[in-house]
Write a protein that holds these residues in place. Structure first.
Motif, PDB file in Angstrom:
ATOM      1  N   ARG A 112      87.381 -38.440 -50.783  1.00 35.83           N
ATOM      2  CA  ARG A 112      87.877 -37.392 -51.688  1.00 35.83           C
ATOM      3  C   ARG A 112      89.405 -37.417 -51.748  1.00 35.83           C
ATOM      4  O   ARG A 112      90.095 -37.418 -50.716  1.00 35.83           O
ATOM      5  CB  ARG A 112      87.397 -36.014 -51.234  1.00 35.83           C
ATOM      6  CG  ARG A 112      85.909 -35.800 -51.423  1.00 35.83           C
ATOM      7  CD  ARG A 112      85.477 -34.435 -50.931  1.00 35.83           C
ATOM      8  NE  ARG A 112      86.237 -33.357 -51.590  1.00 35.83           N
ATOM      9  CZ  ARG A 112      86.037 -32.066 -51.329  1.00 35.83           C
ATOM     10  NH1 ARG A 112      85.111 -31.706 -50.431  1.00 35.83           N
ATOM     11  NH2 ARG A 112      86.739 -31.149 -51.952  1.00 35.83           N
ATOM     12  N   ALA A 113      89.931 -37.416 -53.002  1.00 31.36           N
ATOM     13  CA  ALA A 113      91.383 -37.442 -53.190  1.00 31.36           C
ATOM     14  C   ALA A 113      91.997 -36.053 -53.136  1.00 31.36           C
ATOM     15  O   ALA A 113      93.224 -35.916 -52.988  1.00 31.36           O
ATOM     16  CB  ALA A 113      91.714 -38.096 -54.540  1.00 31.36           C
ATOM     17  N   ASP A 114      91.174 -35.008 -53.283  1.00 29.88           N
ATOM     18  CA  ASP A 114      91.705 -33.638 -53.295  1.00 29.88           C
ATOM     19  C   ASP A 114      91.805 -33.037 -51.905  1.00 29.88           C
ATOM     20  O   ASP A 114      92.140 -31.859 -51.766  1.00 29.88           O
ATOM     21  CB  ASP A 114      90.833 -32.743 -54.180  1.00 29.88           C
ATOM     22  CG  ASP A 114      89.389 -32.680 -53.693  1.00 29.88           C
ATOM     23  OD1 ASP A 114      88.938 -33.640 -53.048  1.00 29.88           O
ATOM     24  OD2 ASP A 114      88.719 -31.667 -53.961  1.00 29.88           O
ATOM     25  N   VAL A 115      91.516 -33.809 -50.872  1.00 31.04           N
ATOM     26  CA  VAL A 115      91.605 -33.335 -49.493  1.00 31.04           C
ATOM     27  C   VAL A 115      92.707 -34.109 -48.792  1.00 31.04           C
ATOM     28  O   VAL A 115      92.784 -35.335 -48.893  1.00 31.04           O
ATOM     29  CB  VAL A 115      90.263 -33.525 -48.751  1.00 31.04           C
ATOM     30  CG1 VAL A 115      90.366 -33.011 -47.314  1.00 31.04           C
ATOM     31  CG2 VAL A 115      89.148 -32.804 -49.501  1.00 31.04           C
ATOM     32  N   THR A 116      93.582 -33.387 -48.108  1.00 30.50           N
ATOM     33  CA  THR A 116      94.712 -34.031 -47.436  1.00 30.50           C
ATOM     34  C   THR A 116      94.244 -34.852 -46.241  1.00 30.50           C
ATOM     35  O   THR A 116      93.148 -34.634 -45.696  1.00 30.50           O
ATOM     36  CB  THR A 116      95.716 -32.978 -46.953  1.00 30.50           C
ATOM     37  OG1 THR A 116      95.085 -32.110 -45.999  1.00 30.50           O
ATOM     38  CG2 THR A 116      96.223 -32.142 -48.124  1.00 30.50           C
ATOM     39  N   GLU A 166      93.624 -32.687 -43.200  1.00 27.87           N
ATOM     40  CA  GLU A 166      92.353 -31.969 -43.203  1.00 27.87           C
ATOM     41  C   GLU A 166      91.203 -32.908 -42.864  1.00 27.87           C
ATOM     42  O   GLU A 166      90.270 -32.529 -42.135  1.00 27.87           O
ATOM     43  CB  GLU A 166      92.136 -31.328 -44.571  1.00 27.87           C
ATOM     44  CG  GLU A 166      90.802 -30.617 -44.742  1.00 27.87           C
ATOM     45  CD  GLU A 166      90.630 -29.432 -43.806  1.00 27.87           C
ATOM     46  OE1 GLU A 166      89.481 -28.976 -43.648  1.00 27.87           O
ATOM     47  OE2 GLU A 166      91.639 -28.974 -43.218  1.00 27.87           O
ATOM     48  N   LYS A 167      91.244 -34.120 -43.369  1.00 29.05           N
ATOM     49  CA  LYS A 167      90.200 -35.099 -43.047  1.00 29.05           C
ATOM     50  C   LYS A 167      90.184 -35.367 -41.536  1.00 29.05           C
ATOM     51  O   LYS A 167      89.118 -35.397 -40.898  1.00 29.05           O
ATOM     52  CB  LYS A 167      90.430 -36.398 -43.811  1.00 29.05           C
ATOM     53  CG  LYS A 167      90.257 -36.271 -45.317  1.00 29.05           C
ATOM     54  CD  LYS A 167      90.594 -37.576 -46.015  1.00 29.05           C
ATOM     55  CE  LYS A 167      90.462 -37.451 -47.518  1.00 29.05           C
ATOM     56  NZ  LYS A 167      90.805 -38.698 -48.232  1.00 29.05           N
TER      57      LYS A 167
END
Length: 278
Positions: free
Chosen positions: A168-172, A175-176
């Motif tokens: 996912r590109a919308d998660v920093t 956060e990952k």
């Protein structure tokens, strides 16, 4: 002789009378002149007084007009002074605001420069962190596959969620990484807790509901709902081993303790022998 004397006396008396009459006439003329002169002077004075009064009235009117003009100029000056003071206060306020905005803009420009530098560092860091996180998820998946098979659906779902998260590109990146470490923390907690839960189990192609008892990662047992069958997981053989009757009641007690239906107590359960670290 006497007649001559009388004549002389008469002449003398006559001359005196004439002189007296002339003197009276002169006095009367003088008095009349004085009266006429006084009247003329009075008329002149009256004319002068009238002229002076007119001049004074004109001067007073001019003074009143001048005072009115002065008052108007003074009022206008007061208004201009008030407007000037108000304008100066507005100027000071705007100047203070402009100075503050200038400082904020300067600070933001400095912060943008710092962020740009950090982004460059992050790009460099991501080149190493992202592959590391992928290896961490793969390692966790292999560990779960080789571990005692408790809560299989829950743990598999957690790993599938981590794999989807990595793409996912919308998660920093932070956060990952946090979510991956959270999953590792959950797996670590399994080794320090006991748990009882009911789930379906497939054995020899048969699916049935049983009660599972997990004690850390050392022992995983199940007991059928009718309490007639008790088994333990043999992780070396990757298979379930049916236990003798002597483990039926200890398993029942262990399930109650795990569900906080009974106080902690010593129970006899099969535990695999420790292996030598290599």
């Amino acid at each position: 002789m006497r007649a001559a004397v009388l004549s002389w006396q008469r002449i003398t008396q006559y001359q005196g009378a004439v002189m007296v009459r002339n003197a009276k006439t002169l006095l009367l003329a003088t008095a009349l002149g004085m009266i006429l002169g006084a009247g003329a002077q009075a008329a002149g004075n009256k004319q002068k007084l009238k002229s002076a009064v007119s001049t004074q009235e004109s001067a007073e009117k001019a003074a009143a007009a001048s005072q009115k003009k002065i008052d108007s100029i003074a009022d206008q000056t007061d208004r201009m002074l008030t407007e000037y003071k108000l304008t100066m206060r507005q100027y000071d306020a705007l100047k203070g605001y402009d100075d503050q905005v200038a400082r904020i803009v300067k600070s933001q420009n400095e912060e943008l420069a710092t962020i740009d530098a950090q982004l460059l560092e992050i790009d460099t860091t991501n080149q190493g962190v992202i592959p590391l996180m992928e290896r961490m998820v793969d390692t966790l998946e292999k560990f779960v596959a080789l571990d005692v098979p408790f809560l299989p659906e829950e743990r598999a779902k957690r790993i599938a969620g981590l794999k989807a998260l990595l793409d996912r590109a919308d998660v920093t990146v932070s956060e990952k990484y946090r979510r991956i470490m959270e999953a590792y923390q959950v797996e670590m907690e399994y080794g320090r807790t006991i748990e009882a839960y009911t789930d379906d189990l497939s054995v020899n192609g048969k699916k049935r509901s049983v009660d599972f008892l997990r004690i850390g990662r050392m022992t995983l047992m199940y007991q059928t709902l009718d309490k007639k069958e008790t088994a333990v997981w043999d992780n070396k053989k990757r298979a379930w081993q049916i236990l003798p009757e002597e483990y039926r009641k200890p398993a029942m007690l262990g399930l109650r303790i795990a569900r906080k239906q009974a106080p902690p107590d010593l129970i006899k359960l099969p535990v695999p022998a420790p292996e030598t670290a290599q």
